[in-house]
Design an enzyme around this catalytic site. Structure first.
Site, PDB file in Angstrom:
ATOM      1  N   LYS A 110       0.833  -1.211   0.000  1.00 30.70           N
ATOM      2  CA  LYS A 110       0.000   0.000   0.000  1.00 30.70           C
ATOM      3  C   LYS A 110       0.864   1.257   0.000  1.00 30.70           C
ATOM      4  O   LYS A 110       0.516   2.252  -0.622  1.00 30.70           O
ATOM      5  CB  LYS A 110      -0.930   0.010   1.214  1.00 30.70           C
ATOM      6  CG  LYS A 110      -2.077  -0.981   1.107  1.00 30.70           C
ATOM      7  CD  LYS A 110      -3.111  -0.719   2.193  1.00 30.70           C
ATOM      8  CE  LYS A 110      -4.231  -1.739   2.147  1.00 30.70           C
ATOM      9  NZ  LYS A 110      -5.213  -1.565   3.226  1.00 30.70           N
ATOM     10  N   LYS A 144     -10.610  -4.164  -3.877  1.00 29.96           N
ATOM     11  CA  LYS A 144     -11.432  -2.949  -3.906  1.00 29.96           C
ATOM     12  C   LYS A 144     -10.656  -1.777  -4.454  1.00 29.96           C
ATOM     13  O   LYS A 144     -11.231  -0.828  -4.960  1.00 29.96           O
ATOM     14  CB  LYS A 144     -11.834  -2.578  -2.471  1.00 29.96           C
ATOM     15  CG  LYS A 144     -12.868  -3.457  -1.840  1.00 29.96           C
ATOM     16  CD  LYS A 144     -13.013  -3.039  -0.387  1.00 29.96           C
ATOM     17  CE  LYS A 144     -13.906  -3.967   0.382  1.00 29.96           C
ATOM     18  NZ  LYS A 144     -13.776  -3.775   1.830  1.00 29.96           N
ATOM     19  N   LYS A 160      -4.776 -10.415  -7.114  1.00 32.42           N
ATOM     20  CA  LYS A 160      -6.029 -10.718  -6.407  1.00 32.42           C
ATOM     21  C   LYS A 160      -7.101  -9.668  -6.710  1.00 32.42           C
ATOM     22  O   LYS A 160      -6.778  -8.514  -7.007  1.00 32.42           O
ATOM     23  CB  LYS A 160      -5.787 -10.874  -4.904  1.00 32.42           C
ATOM     24  CG  LYS A 160      -5.457  -9.624  -4.192  1.00 32.42           C
ATOM     25  CD  LYS A 160      -5.485  -9.812  -2.674  1.00 32.42           C
ATOM     26  CE  LYS A 160      -5.304  -8.447  -2.056  1.00 32.42           C
ATOM     27  NZ  LYS A 160      -5.612  -8.265  -0.707  1.00 32.42           N
TER      28      LYS A 160
HETATM   29  P1  AMP Z   1     -10.848  -5.881   2.816  1.00 32.26           P
HETATM   30  O1  AMP Z   1     -11.508  -5.716   1.497  1.00 32.26           O
HETATM   31  O2  AMP Z   1      -9.388  -5.637   2.707  1.00 32.26           O
HETATM   32  O3  AMP Z   1     -11.514  -5.151   3.941  1.00 32.26           O
HETATM   33  O4  AMP Z   1     -10.954  -7.423   3.153  1.00 32.26           O
HETATM   34  C1  AMP Z   1     -12.012  -8.012   3.883  1.00 32.26           C
HETATM   35  C2  AMP Z   1     -11.885  -9.510   3.912  1.00 32.26           C
HETATM   36  O5  AMP Z   1     -11.963 -10.055   2.587  1.00 32.26           O
HETATM   37  C3  AMP Z   1     -10.555 -10.044   4.485  1.00 32.26           C
HETATM   38  O6  AMP Z   1     -10.808 -11.184   5.250  1.00 32.26           O
HETATM   39  C4  AMP Z   1      -9.752 -10.379   3.266  1.00 32.26           C
HETATM   40  O7  AMP Z   1      -8.809 -11.372   3.519  1.00 32.26           O
HETATM   41  C5  AMP Z   1     -10.827 -10.881   2.316  1.00 32.26           C
HETATM   42  N1  AMP Z   1     -10.446 -10.677   0.912  1.00 32.26           N
HETATM   43  C6  AMP Z   1     -10.194  -9.488   0.304  1.00 32.26           C
HETATM   44  N2  AMP Z   1      -9.871  -9.675  -1.001  1.00 32.26           N
HETATM   45  C7  AMP Z   1      -9.922 -11.025  -1.220  1.00 32.26           C
HETATM   46  C8  AMP Z   1      -9.709 -11.869  -2.380  1.00 32.26           C
HETATM   47  N3  AMP Z   1      -9.376 -11.340  -3.564  1.00 32.26           N
HETATM   48  N4  AMP Z   1      -9.860 -13.202  -2.222  1.00 32.26           N
HETATM   49  C9  AMP Z   1     -10.211 -13.730  -1.028  1.00 32.26           C
HETATM   50  N5  AMP Z   1     -10.428 -13.002   0.085  1.00 32.26           N
HETATM   51  C10 AMP Z   1     -10.283 -11.667   0.013  1.00 32.26           C
END
Ligand code: AMP
Ligand code: TRP
Length: 335
Positions: free
Chosen positions: A113, A201, A198
């Site tokens: 990041k 967002k 991956k």
């Molecule tokens: P965040 O979007 O960073 O707040 O992530 C929220 C949750 O979604 C966390 O548990 C991440 O590990 C999971 N997560 C985010 N992106 C992915 C992805 N591409 N594949 C699987 N899990 C994800």
């Protein structure tokens, strides 16, 4: 002995996508009756990168409504908003003072990041994993269900807890060591634009992800344009075909079909045949979530009541842990 405790959370930055759903939330939903669950919307984490004050609160409510729409059951689970409980910020400060800076500088997500952001990286971004450790440790969580990318942060949480217990837990441990809970399939959903990255967002292109609230038209358009390859026949296990592997894995999970069934069904297909089938599967898997979401988000009073009760239950647990920590550190009691 009660049920083991779970804590997890998602940031209210933009919409939830299939990665968040399959990597994290589906995991929460499937296991929830076996555990005592706490799920928060981590809005304090959301300001570690530049954010828009006008959308922070609405986005926070959207995520809470999506938790319910995805199947979080209030008989088993407590839903709350992180910033509503000041113990999260307070424990972060206390843990900051025993966390070596170089542990934080070594975190993969921080490095990624920070590089993306270039200048003006905040102290908050570096400190992000300590806030996450506070989230987890406040609830004495036994397990933390997350996607693969968060594993390192949970290891850091354990390291912080071990260090705290070693320094201040004279007779018995003060903080409980949590374990990550990471599912086998779907723990790492890849981008539609590049099967080696991956789904995220923060990807500037919305075509790279399928959001839980995308309309059928948007889903159709995104899948039509997603990256594929020009090899004949579709495969699930060929590491040299990351897009193929990703799309077939998603298909299997969303259609609720075991691996062998997907392999047999798709091995002689071309993309022209697979894409419409996959599109239909995604639309149908998301439809019930979207229908429930509409009902929940339009009844603001009920959602607020869920979050108010959630805060009360969560705060009682959090405050007890914070007291324990402050006592171990030698603080006087407030007068
Ligand atoms: P965040 O979007 O960073 O707040 O992530 C929220 C949750 O979604 C966390 O548990 C991440 O590990 C999971 N997560 C985010 N992106 C992915 C992805 N591409 N594949 C699987 N899990 C994800
Ligand atoms: N860092 C997590 C992510 O980006 C979100 C998060 C914050 C979290 N606090 C947490 C996840 C506590 C699990 C437990 O996905």
């Amino acid at each position: 002995m009660g049920k083991p405790r779970i804590l997890s959370g998602v940031q209210p930055t933009g919409n939830l996508h299939l990665g968040n759903y399959l990597g994290a939330i589906l995991n929460w939903v499937e296991g929830q009756s076996q555990y005592d669950n706490f799920f928060c919307v981590v809005d304090l984490h959301a300001i570690t990168v530049p954010h828009n004050p006008a959308t922070l609160a609405p986005d926070t409510y959207t995520i809470a409504a999506l938790y319910l729409a995805c199947g979080i059951d209030l008989n088993d689970s407590t839903i709350f908003i992180q910033s509503h409980i000041s113990a999260h910020s307070e424990l972060t400060w206390l843990l900051n003072c025993i966390t070596p800076i170089n542990w934080l500088q070594d975190m993969i997500q921080f490095k990624e990041k920070a590089i993306k952001q270039g200048e003006n990286v905040s102290a908050g971004l570096l400190d992000y994993p300590v806030l996450m450790a506070a989230d987890i440790l406040l609830y004495d969580a036994d397990k933390v269900p997350v996607g693969e990318d968060q594993k390192q942060h949970i290891e850091l949480t354990r390291d912080i807890a071990v260090r705290f217990n070693h320094l201040f837990g004279r007779d018995e441990p003060i903080l409980k060591l949590p374990e990550p809970l990471i599912r086998q399939e779907g723990a790492r959903v890849m981008s539609l634009a590049d099967g080696t990255r991956k789904m995220s967002k923060s990807d500037p292109s919305d075509l790279s992800r399928i959001n839980l609230l995308d309309t059928p038209e948007e889903i159709t358009r995104k899948i039509k344009r997603c990256k594929t390859d020009s090899i004949r026949g579709l495969e699930l296990d060929n590491l040299e075909r990351p897009e193929c592997r990703n799309l077939l894995t998603l298909y299997g999970i969303l259609a609720n079909k075991p691996k062998q069934t997907v392999i047999a069904e798709c091995q002689d297909m071309g993309w022209g045949q697979f894409k419409p089938l996959f599109t239909e599967t995604v639309i149908e898997a998301l439809r019930p979530i979207q229908e429930r979401y509409q009902v929940i988000i339009e009844d603001r009073a009920s959602l607020e009541s869920v979050l108010r009760q959630g805060r009360e239950r969560a705060e009682a647990v959090a405050v007890a842990t914070l007291d324990r920590v402050k006592q171990a550190l030698g603080y006087s009691r407030p007068l």
